[in-house]
Design a protein around this motif. Structure first.
Motif, PDB file in Angstrom:
ATOM      1  N   PRO A 139       0.790  -1.238   0.000  1.00 12.39           N
ATOM      2  CA  PRO A 139       0.000   0.000   0.000  1.00 12.39           C
ATOM      3  C   PRO A 139       0.819   1.284   0.000  1.00 12.39           C
ATOM      4  CG  PRO A 139      -0.913  -1.591   1.546  1.00 12.39           C
ATOM      5  CD  PRO A 139       0.387  -2.162   1.072  1.00 12.39           C
ATOM      6  N   GLY A 140       1.998   1.269   0.614  1.00 12.41           N
ATOM      7  CA  GLY A 140       2.777   2.499   0.733  1.00 12.41           C
ATOM      8  C   GLY A 140       3.779   2.725  -0.372  1.00 12.41           C
ATOM      9  N   VAL A 141       3.805   1.877  -1.374  1.00 10.64           N
ATOM     10  CA  VAL A 141       4.816   2.013  -2.413  1.00 10.64           C
ATOM     11  C   VAL A 141       4.550   3.251  -3.263  1.00 10.64           C
ATOM     12  CG1 VAL A 141       3.603   0.654  -4.186  1.00 10.64           C
ATOM     13  CG2 VAL A 141       6.119   0.717  -4.165  1.00 10.64           C
ATOM     14  N   LYS A 142       5.621   3.888  -3.720  1.00 11.54           N
ATOM     15  CA  LYS A 142       5.492   5.008  -4.652  1.00 11.54           C
ATOM     16  C   LYS A 142       5.589   4.450  -6.065  1.00 11.54           C
ATOM     17  CE  LYS A 142       7.469   9.437  -6.089  1.00 11.54           C
ATOM     18  NZ  LYS A 142       6.161  10.096  -6.118  1.00 11.54           N
ATOM     19  N   VAL A 143       4.705   4.899  -6.932  1.00  9.02           N
ATOM     20  CA  VAL A 143       4.710   4.482  -8.330  1.00  9.02           C
ATOM     21  C   VAL A 143       5.093   5.668  -9.200  1.00  9.02           C
ATOM     22  CG1 VAL A 143       3.375   3.539 -10.241  1.00  9.02           C
ATOM     23  CG2 VAL A 143       2.929   2.748  -7.904  1.00  9.02           C
ATOM     24  N   ILE A 144       6.105   5.465 -10.023  1.00 11.01           N
ATOM     25  CA  ILE A 144       6.542   6.517 -10.944  1.00 11.01           C
ATOM     26  C   ILE A 144       6.173   6.095 -12.361  1.00 11.01           C
ATOM     27  CG2 ILE A 144       8.492   7.844 -11.817  1.00 11.01           C
ATOM     28  CD1 ILE A 144       9.949   7.212  -9.172  1.00 11.01           C
ATOM     29  N   ALA A 145       5.337   6.886 -13.006  1.00 10.42           N
ATOM     30  CA  ALA A 145       4.886   6.623 -14.378  1.00 10.42           C
ATOM     31  C   ALA A 145       5.409   7.759 -15.262  1.00 10.42           C
ATOM     32  CB  ALA A 145       3.372   6.529 -14.445  1.00 10.42           C
ATOM     33  N   PRO A 146       6.602   7.595 -15.837  1.00  5.76           N
ATOM     34  CA  PRO A 146       7.210   8.702 -16.601  1.00  5.76           C
ATOM     35  C   PRO A 146       6.325   9.278 -17.692  1.00  5.76           C
ATOM     36  CG  PRO A 146       8.822   6.972 -16.211  1.00  5.76           C
ATOM     37  CD  PRO A 146       7.507   6.440 -15.744  1.00  5.76           C
ATOM     38  N   TRP A 147       5.527   8.438 -18.367  1.00  5.56           N
ATOM     39  CA  TRP A 147       4.692   8.950 -19.457  1.00  5.56           C
ATOM     40  C   TRP A 147       3.659   9.945 -18.961  1.00  5.56           C
ATOM     41  CZ3 TRP A 147       5.275   8.739 -24.592  1.00  5.56           C
ATOM     42  CH2 TRP A 147       6.178   7.818 -25.118  1.00  5.56           C
ATOM     43  N   ARG A 148       3.395   9.977 -17.653  1.00  9.52           N
ATOM     44  CA  ARG A 148       2.467  10.960 -17.104  1.00  9.52           C
ATOM     45  C   ARG A 148       3.203  12.185 -16.557  1.00  9.52           C
ATOM     46  NH1 ARG A 148      -0.307   6.310 -14.370  1.00  9.52           N
ATOM     47  NH2 ARG A 148       0.373   7.194 -12.375  1.00  9.52           N
ATOM     48  N   GLU A 149       4.540  12.148 -16.594  1.00 10.56           N
ATOM     49  CA  GLU A 149       5.315  13.240 -16.011  1.00 10.56           C
ATOM     50  C   GLU A 149       6.157  14.004 -17.030  1.00 10.56           C
ATOM     51  OE1 GLU A 149       7.570  12.306 -12.520  1.00 10.56           O
ATOM     52  OE2 GLU A 149       6.153  10.775 -11.843  1.00 10.56           O
ATOM     53  N   TRP A 150       6.780  13.293 -17.960  1.00 12.30           N
ATOM     54  CA  TRP A 150       7.727  13.952 -18.856  1.00 12.30           C
ATOM     55  C   TRP A 150       7.044  14.532 -20.090  1.00 12.30           C
ATOM     56  CZ3 TRP A 150      10.909   8.903 -20.200  1.00 12.30           C
ATOM     57  CH2 TRP A 150      10.166   8.095 -21.055  1.00 12.30           C
ATOM     58  N   ASP A 151       7.861  15.208 -20.916  1.00  8.25           N
ATOM     59  CA  ASP A 151       7.356  15.757 -22.167  1.00  8.25           C
ATOM     60  C   ASP A 151       7.963  15.038 -23.376  1.00  8.25           C
ATOM     61  OD1 ASP A 151       9.945  16.636 -22.023  1.00  8.25           O
ATOM     62  OD2 ASP A 151       9.483  18.773 -22.288  1.00  8.25           O
TER      63      ASP A 151
END
Length: 404
Positions: A139-151
Motif C-alpha cells: 500500500p505504501g509504495v510510490k509508483v513513478i509513471a514517466p509517461w504521465r510526467e515527462w514531455d
C-alpha cells in the motif's frame, strides 16, 4: 531534481522507451535503478536486456523465467471461469499484468526499494493494472509513471534524449512493423498503425503465430486434452507442465488457423480501442473446458458460473486481480471444479475448434439410461412432467386471467 526516492524497481525490456526511462529516473529522481525483465513466453531473447542494463551502470538486474507461474497461477485459474471480456477477448495482455506487478513488489521488498516504475502510457489500461496491483500488494509504495510526467511524448523526442545522454539504442534494419505488439504464452496482440481505422482489414503478413484459415491443412487435426480439477494436465495422453501444454497448443492451433480475433473493445480509461489478437492455445482450451464441464458440472452450478463470468472478466481486464472480490469469486469458481475431470477430444479444422467427444469415467453426470429416446425401463416417469409444467405455468396463467 525530485527527492524522496532512493531506489526504484523498473519494469525493463531493454527497448527504447524503458532505456530512456532508466536514465530519466536517475536524472530526475537522483535514485538508484533496479531493472526487472520478465520472461512470460514472449519469444524474445532476454539476455540483451541484461547487457544493456549493465552498459548503463545498473548494479541489480533481475531477469526471471515466470512462464510456469504465469500459466499455472494466472491463466489456468482464469480459464476455470471460461473467461471472455465483452464476449470475445481472452484477456491475454490483462492477465499478465498482475504477475508483473507482483514480481515488481517482491523485488522492491528484496532490494529495499521505495518505488517502482513502468513504461505504460497515460492512455492505456496497463498503467491501471500495474498500479492497482502494486498498491494492493504494498500500500505504501510510490509508483513513478514517466509517461504521465515527462514531455518526451514522441519517438523522435525519445531518440533525441537517447542520443544526448549516450543511451545505446538498437536500430533494427529492414522494415519496421507499424503495429504496437505485446506477446506472452497466452497471446500476441497488435494495435496502432493502420489498425486505428476500424474499417481497415488486418493484412495477412501482420499475423505471426497462425496461418490463415484458408491456407490451413485440408485434413483436420485431432487432439485429446485431459482435465483434472478443471485444469488441463495432459495432451494426447502425455502429461505436460502448464507452460509446455499451452505452448504446444499454440503451435498446433496456429498451424490450423485457430485463434485470430479482430476486436473493438472498451478500455477502462474510457475510450474505445481496436486491436487484433492471436490466441490459438487459449481458444482451444476454452472450448475444451466448456465441453468437460458440460459433462461433469451440475446445471445450476454451471449457470451460476456463466452469470458471474462477465463480472469476473471485467475485474481482470480493469486490473482488479488482487482485489478481495476477485479472490472471493475465484474461491467459488475453484470449488466448482472439484469434479471437472475427464478427457475432451477436439477436431481442429481451418480456424474451427469442434468438440468431437468428451468422457469422464469418475465424474460424468450424463446418464444414458435416463436421457435415451428409447425405452428407459422406468428410469424416468414422463407423466411427472405434467405437474411440473402446470406448476411452472401457474404465475403466467394467473397473469393472463387478469389481462396482463
Amino acid at each position: 531534481m525530485a527527492s524522496g526516492v532512493k531506489k526504484v524497481v523498473l519494469a525493463y525490456s531493454g527497448g527504447l522507451d524503458t532505456s530512456v526511462i532508466l536514465k530519466w529516473l536517475e536524472d530526475t529522481y537522483g535514485c538508484e535503478v533496479v531493472t526487472f525483465t520478465a520472461d512470460i513466453g514472449q519469444g524474445e531473447e532476454l539476455e540483451p536486456a541484461r547487457t544493456k542494463a549493465q552498459a548503463m551502470g545498473v548494479k541489480e538486474i533481475y531477469i526471471d523465467d515466470l512462464r510456469e507461474e504465469f500459466v499455472r497461477d494466472f491463466v489456468f485459474p482464469m480459464f476455470r471461469a471460461n473467461t471472455l471480456y465483452e464476449g470475445e477477448y481472452l484477456l491475454g495482455t490483462s492477465i499478465a499484468r498482475p504477475l508483473i506487478a507482483k514480481r515488481l513488489i517482491e523485488i522492491a521488498n528484496e532490494t529495499g526499494a521505495d518505488a517502482i516504475s513502468h513504461g505504460a502510457t497515460g492512455k492505456g489500461n496497463d498503467q491501471v493494472r500495474f498500479e492497482l496491483g502494486a498498491y494492493a500488494l504494498k500500500p505504501g509504495v510510490k509508483v513513478i509513471a514517466p509517461w504521465r510526467e515527462w514531455d518526451l511524448n514522441s519517438r523522435e523526442k525519445l531518440l533525441a534524449y537517447a542520443e544526448q545522454h549516450g543511451i545505446p539504442v538498437e536500430m533494427k534494419r529492414g522494415k519496421k512493423s507499424p503495429y504496437s505488439m505485446d506477446a506472452n504464452l497466452l497471446h500476441i496482440s497488435y494495435e496502432g498503425g493502420p489498425l486505428e481505422d476500424p474499417w481497415f482489414e488486418a493484412e495477412e503478413d501482420m499475423w505471426r503465430w497462425s496461418v490463415s484459415p484458408e491456407n490451413a491443412p485440408d485434413q483436420p487435426t485431432y487432439v485429446e486434452i485431459t482435465y483434472q480439477n478443471g485444469d488441463p494436465v495432459a495432451l494426447d495422453g502425455k502429461a505436460m507442465s502448464p507452460a509446455t501444454l499451452l505452448a504446444e497448443l499454440n503451435r498446433i492451433g496456429g498451424a490450423n488457423g485457430i485463434g485470430r480475433l479482430d476486436l473493438v473493445e472498451n478500455r477502462y480509461v474510457g475510450m474505445k480501442s481496436r486491436g487484433c489478437y492471436e490466441t490459438p492455445g487459449g481458444t482451444i482450451l476454452l472450448k475444451a473446458h466448456r465441453a468437460i464441464e458440460s459433462l461433469t458440472l451440475d446445471r445450476e452450478a454451471a449457470h451460476l458460473k456463466d452469470e458471474m463470468m462477465p463480472r469476473y472478466a471485467s475485474l481482470i481486464y480493469n486490473g482488479y486481480w488482487w482485489s478481495p472480490e476477485r479472490r472471493m469469486m475465484q474461491a467459488l469458481i475453484d470449488a466448482s471444479q472439484a469434479h471437472v475431470n475427464g478427457v475432451v477430444r477436439l477436431k481442429l479444422y481451418k480456424g474451427n475448434v469442434i468438440v468431437a467427444g468428451r468422457q469422464s469415467t469418475t465424474d460424468s453426470l450424463f446418464d444414458a439410461s435416463i436421457a435415451t429416446f428409447e425405452d428407459d425401463a422406468g428410469a424416468y416417469n414422463q407423466k411427472d412432467a405434467e405437474g411440473f409444467i402446470k406448476l411452472n405455468a401457474l404465475r403466467m396463467r394467473i397473469a393472463a386471467q387478469r389481462g396482463r
